[in-house]
Design a protein around this motif. Structure first.
Motif, short mmCIF file in Angstrom:
data_model
loop_
_atom_site.label_atom_id
_atom_site.label_comp_id
_atom_site.label_asym_id
_atom_site.label_seq_id
_atom_site.Cartn_x
_atom_site.Cartn_y
_atom_site.Cartn_z
N GLY A 161 14.04 -46.12 35.57
CA GLY A 161 14.13 -47.76 34.78
C GLY A 161 13.25 -47.58 34.21
O GLY A 161 12.78 -47.88 32.81
N ALA A 162 12.15 -48.44 35.36
CA ALA A 162 10.52 -48.37 34.71
C ALA A 162 10.18 -48.00 33.78
O ALA A 162 9.32 -47.62 33.22
CB ALA A 162 10.13 -48.96 35.86
N TRP A 163 10.30 -45.91 34.53
CA TRP A 163 9.28 -45.43 34.03
C TRP A 163 9.72 -45.04 31.95
O TRP A 163 9.84 -45.16 31.40
CB TRP A 163 9.36 -43.68 34.45
CG TRP A 163 9.05 -42.76 33.78
CD1 TRP A 163 9.28 -41.79 33.19
CD2 TRP A 163 7.71 -42.43 33.90
NE1 TRP A 163 8.46 -40.83 32.23
CE2 TRP A 163 7.48 -40.76 33.33
CE3 TRP A 163 6.79 -42.48 35.47
CZ2 TRP A 163 6.59 -40.04 33.92
CZ3 TRP A 163 5.53 -41.87 35.16
CH2 TRP A 163 5.64 -40.85 34.12
N ARG A 164 11.41 -45.41 32.19
CA ARG A 164 11.96 -45.16 30.84
C ARG A 164 11.54 -46.83 29.99
O ARG A 164 11.06 -46.86 28.92
CB ARG A 164 13.59 -45.68 30.63
CG ARG A 164 14.38 -45.16 29.84
CD ARG A 164 15.63 -45.03 29.28
NE ARG A 164 15.90 -46.23 29.99
CZ ARG A 164 16.85 -47.18 31.07
NH1 ARG A 164 16.95 -45.58 31.84
NH2 ARG A 164 16.72 -48.02 32.23
N ASP A 165 11.70 -47.88 30.74
CA ASP A 165 11.14 -49.43 30.54
C ASP A 165 9.55 -48.90 29.59
O ASP A 165 9.41 -49.89 28.55
CB ASP A 165 11.36 -50.12 30.61
CG ASP A 165 12.70 -50.56 31.79
OD1 ASP A 165 13.78 -50.26 30.24
OD2 ASP A 165 13.13 -51.21 31.68
N ALA A 166 9.49 -48.29 30.00
CA ALA A 166 7.41 -48.34 29.36
C ALA A 166 7.31 -47.28 28.95
O ALA A 166 6.09 -47.09 27.90
CB ALA A 166 7.07 -48.03 31.19
N GLU A 167 8.12 -46.24 28.06
CA GLU A 167 8.26 -45.38 26.66
C GLU A 167 7.39 -44.03 27.46
O GLU A 167 6.56 -43.64 26.82
CB GLU A 167 8.00 -46.15 25.67
CG GLU A 167 8.54 -47.33 24.77
CD GLU A 167 8.35 -47.71 24.23
OE1 GLU A 167 7.14 -47.71 23.66
OE2 GLU A 167 9.13 -48.89 23.01
N ALA A 168 7.20 -44.12 28.94
CA ALA A 168 7.02 -43.04 28.99
C ALA A 168 7.61 -41.62 28.85
O ALA A 168 8.33 -41.72 28.51
CB ALA A 168 6.47 -42.79 30.99
N PRO A 169 7.23 -40.32 29.23
CA PRO A 169 7.93 -39.54 28.43
C PRO A 169 9.48 -38.82 29.34
O PRO A 169 9.33 -39.00 30.66
CB PRO A 169 7.10 -38.46 28.79
CG PRO A 169 4.74 -38.48 28.79
CD PRO A 169 5.62 -39.72 29.16
N ILE A 170 10.13 -38.21 28.70
CA ILE A 170 11.48 -38.12 29.04
C ILE A 170 11.76 -37.12 28.31
O ILE A 170 11.67 -36.53 27.43
CB ILE A 170 12.74 -39.28 29.12
CG1 ILE A 170 11.76 -40.86 30.05
CG2 ILE A 170 13.67 -38.78 30.64
CD1 ILE A 170 12.88 -42.02 29.89
N ILE A 171 12.39 -35.94 29.34
CA ILE A 171 12.87 -34.50 28.76
C ILE A 171 14.38 -34.60 29.32
O ILE A 171 14.71 -34.42 30.55
CB ILE A 171 12.34 -33.42 29.37
CG1 ILE A 171 11.96 -33.00 30.46
CG2 ILE A 171 10.99 -33.61 28.32
CD1 ILE A 171 11.49 -31.73 30.40
N PRO A 172 15.36 -33.93 28.75
CA PRO A 172 16.54 -33.47 29.54
C PRO A 172 16.90 -33.09 30.53
O PRO A 172 15.75 -31.55 30.75
CB PRO A 172 16.97 -32.72 28.00
CG PRO A 172 16.82 -32.69 26.70
CD PRO A 172 15.16 -33.24 27.35
N HIS A 173 17.91 -33.01 31.15
CA HIS A 173 17.51 -32.21 32.50
C HIS A 173 18.99 -31.10 32.30
O HIS A 173 20.11 -31.59 31.64
CB HIS A 173 17.63 -32.81 33.59
CG HIS A 173 18.51 -32.15 35.01
ND1 HIS A 173 17.18 -31.09 35.60
CD2 HIS A 173 19.42 -31.95 35.85
CE1 HIS A 173 17.37 -31.41 36.55
NE2 HIS A 173 18.69 -30.80 36.70
N GLU A 174 18.68 -29.36 32.30
CA GLU A 174 19.40 -29.04 32.26
C GLU A 174 20.31 -28.39 33.24
O GLU A 174 20.34 -28.19 34.50
CB GLU A 174 19.23 -27.61 31.49
CG GLU A 174 17.77 -27.40 30.39
CD GLU A 174 18.57 -28.22 29.07
OE1 GLU A 174 19.45 -27.38 29.11
OE2 GLU A 174 17.72 -28.43 28.04
N LYS A 175 21.84 -28.06 32.88
CA LYS A 175 23.06 -27.96 33.85
C LYS A 175 22.32 -27.05 34.15
O LYS A 175 22.59 -25.99 32.85
CB LYS A 175 24.08 -28.21 33.05
CG LYS A 175 24.39 -29.91 33.00
CD LYS A 175 26.05 -30.27 32.42
CE LYS A 175 25.65 -30.94 32.47
NZ LYS A 175 27.61 -31.69 32.14
N ARG A 176 23.01 -26.60 35.30
CA ARG A 176 22.68 -25.47 35.71
C ARG A 176 24.00 -24.24 36.09
O ARG A 176 25.18 -24.64 36.76
CB ARG A 176 21.77 -24.77 37.44
CG ARG A 176 20.09 -25.11 37.33
CD ARG A 176 19.27 -25.00 38.47
NE ARG A 176 18.17 -25.40 37.53
CZ ARG A 176 17.11 -25.50 38.43
NH1 ARG A 176 17.55 -24.80 39.91
NH2 ARG A 176 15.89 -26.17 38.49
#
Length: 135
Positions: free
Chosen positions: A120-135
């Protein structure tokens, strides 16, 4: 904002001790990742990763497997935990990862850190996020 990184090098024994040595996410976590080759260990449930995404280059370690993957004599041991580098544990909000960080440190893994505020803090800091692919 409440985005923090916590070092557990002094083996804190209480919740107050866990929060006493906090550093900012943007200056500390990113510096550890960029300059010291820190490995970000994401202990969230895989469904949380599918729903919310993940930090690029982070490694998913299910919370229930942390001790087994760290222990060198475990049949589930993962070599990434023998690498000479800092480890930053992260969950959604920083509570599960605080406990996992403390356990990892007591098992001899070092240096270890907890990302206070977690994903949540990472997201709030607008740091990079990528999708996690389902296997």
């Amino acid at each position: 904002s409440a985005d923090w990184l916590l070092s557990l090098s002094d083996r804190p024994e209480s919740a107050a001790d866990l929060l006493a040595d906090a550093l900012s996410l943007t200056t500390a976590a990113r510096a550890l990742i960029d300059n010291d080759n820190a490995l970000l260990i994401d202990i969230r449930d895989v469904r949380e990763l599918w729903r919310d995404g993940k930090v690029p280059d982070s490694r998913h370690v299910p919370r229930g497997m942390v001790e087994f993957w760290i222990a060198p004599d475990s049949p589930y041991h993962k070599e990434m935990f023998t690498e000479d580098r800092p480890f930053i544990f992260m969950c959604a909000g920083g509570l599960r990862s605080a406990l996992a960080t403390q356990v990892a440190q007591r098992m001899g893994l070092k240096p270890v850190y907890n990302l206070i505020g977690g994903f949540g803090a990472w997201r709030d800091a607008e740091a990079p996020i990528i999708p996690h692919e389902k296997r």
